[in-house]
Structure formats: structure tokens, C-alpha cells
Design a protein around this motif. Sequence first.
Motif, mmCIF file in Angstrom:
data_model
loop_
_atom_site.group_PDB
_atom_site.id
_atom_site.type_symbol
_atom_site.label_atom_id
_atom_site.label_comp_id
_atom_site.label_asym_id
_atom_site.label_seq_id
_atom_site.Cartn_x
_atom_site.Cartn_y
_atom_site.Cartn_z
ATOM 1 N N ALA A 1 3.690 1.532 -1.075
ATOM 2 C CA ALA A 1 4.487 1.687 -2.561
ATOM 3 C C ALA A 1 3.389 2.232 -3.491
ATOM 4 C CB ALA A 1 4.924 0.375 -3.046
ATOM 5 N N GLU A 2 2.167 1.954 -3.500
ATOM 6 C CA GLU A 2 0.964 2.514 -4.320
ATOM 7 C C GLU A 2 0.934 3.712 -4.106
ATOM 8 O OE1 GLU A 2 -2.238 -0.121 -3.301
ATOM 9 O OE2 GLU A 2 -1.444 -1.790 -4.794
ATOM 10 N N ARG B 1 3.147 5.981 -2.999
ATOM 11 C CA ARG B 1 4.267 6.625 -3.482
ATOM 12 C C ARG B 1 4.250 6.736 -5.043
ATOM 13 N NH1 ARG B 1 9.071 3.757 -0.124
ATOM 14 N NH2 ARG B 1 8.929 5.050 1.737
ATOM 15 N N ASP B 2 3.612 5.858 -5.550
ATOM 16 C CA ASP B 2 3.432 6.017 -6.965
ATOM 17 C C ASP B 2 2.444 6.964 -7.369
ATOM 18 O OD1 ASP B 2 5.381 3.947 -7.405
ATOM 19 O OD2 ASP B 2 3.708 2.273 -7.735
ATOM 20 N N GLU B 3 1.344 7.112 -6.727
ATOM 21 C CA GLU B 3 0.275 8.016 -6.811
ATOM 22 C C GLU B 3 0.733 9.460 -6.655
ATOM 23 O OE1 GLU B 3 -3.525 9.596 -7.919
ATOM 24 O OE2 GLU B 3 -2.682 7.364 -8.260
ATOM 25 N N THR B 4 1.600 9.438 -5.576
ATOM 26 C CA THR B 4 2.050 10.683 -5.188
ATOM 27 C C THR B 4 3.125 11.188 -6.286
ATOM 28 O OG1 THR B 4 1.990 10.465 -2.745
ATOM 29 C CG2 THR B 4 3.496 12.181 -3.499
ATOM 30 N N GLY B 5 3.902 10.405 -6.987
ATOM 31 C CA GLY B 5 4.738 10.857 -7.909
ATOM 32 C C GLY B 5 3.822 10.991 -9.400
ATOM 33 N N ARG B 6 2.776 10.370 -9.531
ATOM 34 C CA ARG B 6 2.197 10.801 -10.712
ATOM 35 C C ARG B 6 1.432 12.263 -10.425
ATOM 36 N NH1 ARG B 6 -2.967 11.111 -12.139
ATOM 37 N NH2 ARG B 6 -3.921 10.631 -10.084
ATOM 38 N N ARG C 1 0.791 -1.463 -0.195
ATOM 39 C CA ARG C 1 0.009 0.104 -0.328
ATOM 40 C C ARG C 1 0.903 1.151 -0.009
ATOM 41 N NH1 ARG C 1 -2.920 -3.399 3.406
ATOM 42 N NH2 ARG C 1 -2.023 -2.077 5.375
ATOM 43 N N ARG D 1 4.217 14.593 -11.020
ATOM 44 C CA ARG D 1 4.613 14.996 -12.461
ATOM 45 C C ARG D 1 3.648 15.760 -13.103
ATOM 46 N NH1 ARG D 1 6.187 9.609 -11.806
ATOM 47 N NH2 ARG D 1 4.190 8.751 -12.590
#
Length: 167
Positions: A123-124, A126-131, A121, A134
Motif C-alpha cells: 500500500a505504501e 502504491r501511494d508513492e507510485t501515485g504521488r 508495504r 501525479r
Amino acid sequence: MARVRVRLVRAVVAAVTGAAVAAGTGPAAAAAPSPPFPPAVPDGTGLEGTGLEGTGPADGAFGGAGAGGGVPVSELLTRMRDLYRRAEDAGEAHGAVEREVAERRGKVDRLQRELAGTRVRLAEARDETGRLARQHYRGASGVLPPSLRLLFGRDEREVRTVLEHGR
């Protein structure tokens, strides 16, 4: 625990053999007298402090229990009962420890599964935050996705526009 149990069983066998020799039964009764009881020196058998140090079938069945020995059968039987009791107590303690270890292993396994789920969860997220970061740096910060524009629409006309263009 298994080593202690083996040592205790060996000591019991030696006690029974010594009792049989002392009683004069069997072919060993006619054998020469055994050497006197050895001193209490640690010999690696784990029987230090029991009065059976350095004993065993090879040591003359309890050292002094031969035909001319000085250890009475009643004392040997008392020692044997004590060793049986100790072996039983050690077995019960071992079983209790095994049950506790199994319970703790189960708890550790459950916590490891929870930790793995939490890491997934994280990692998900963090991915969403990075998206989102960007998207913000690309200059699309003022434009919301159609689903959010539909939710935050100010009037009916804006909602209709979103629905028409969102298809």
C-alpha cells in the motif's frame, strides 16, 4: 476423542460391574439371570466390533455376565485390559494431534503477520507510485527535489546553488 474416551470408560465400568456380578459379590449377585448377549447391532455407543455392543449397567452388566451368564470373568478382564489399552492409545494419538495443531497454528499466525506487513508495504509503494504519477502529470517531471539535485549535481557550482536554495 472425548466421546470415545467416555464410551470406553463406560464400557470398563460395565466390565468391572459384570465381573463383580459374575463373581457373586455384592447385592446384585442374587438377582435374576441377565438376558443373553445381544447381537452386534450398531447402537451409537461406538463399541461396535468390540464384543460389547449394546452393553452397559442398564443392559445387565455385559448381557450374559449375571449369576447364570456364560461369559467368564477372565474374558471380561481381558476385554477390560484391551479397552484400557485402546483408551491409552487414543489419548496418546489425541495428544500428538493437539501438538501438531498447535505447531501449525503458530506457523499460520506467523505467516498472517508477514502477509499483513507485506500488504502494508505494498500500500505504501502504491501511494508513492501515485504521488510520482501525479507529480509527472502536473508537469513537474523536469524538476527534481533538492535532495536528488544535490546527489546528481554535475559540478560544484550547481551543488552550491542547491545547498543555498535548499535551506
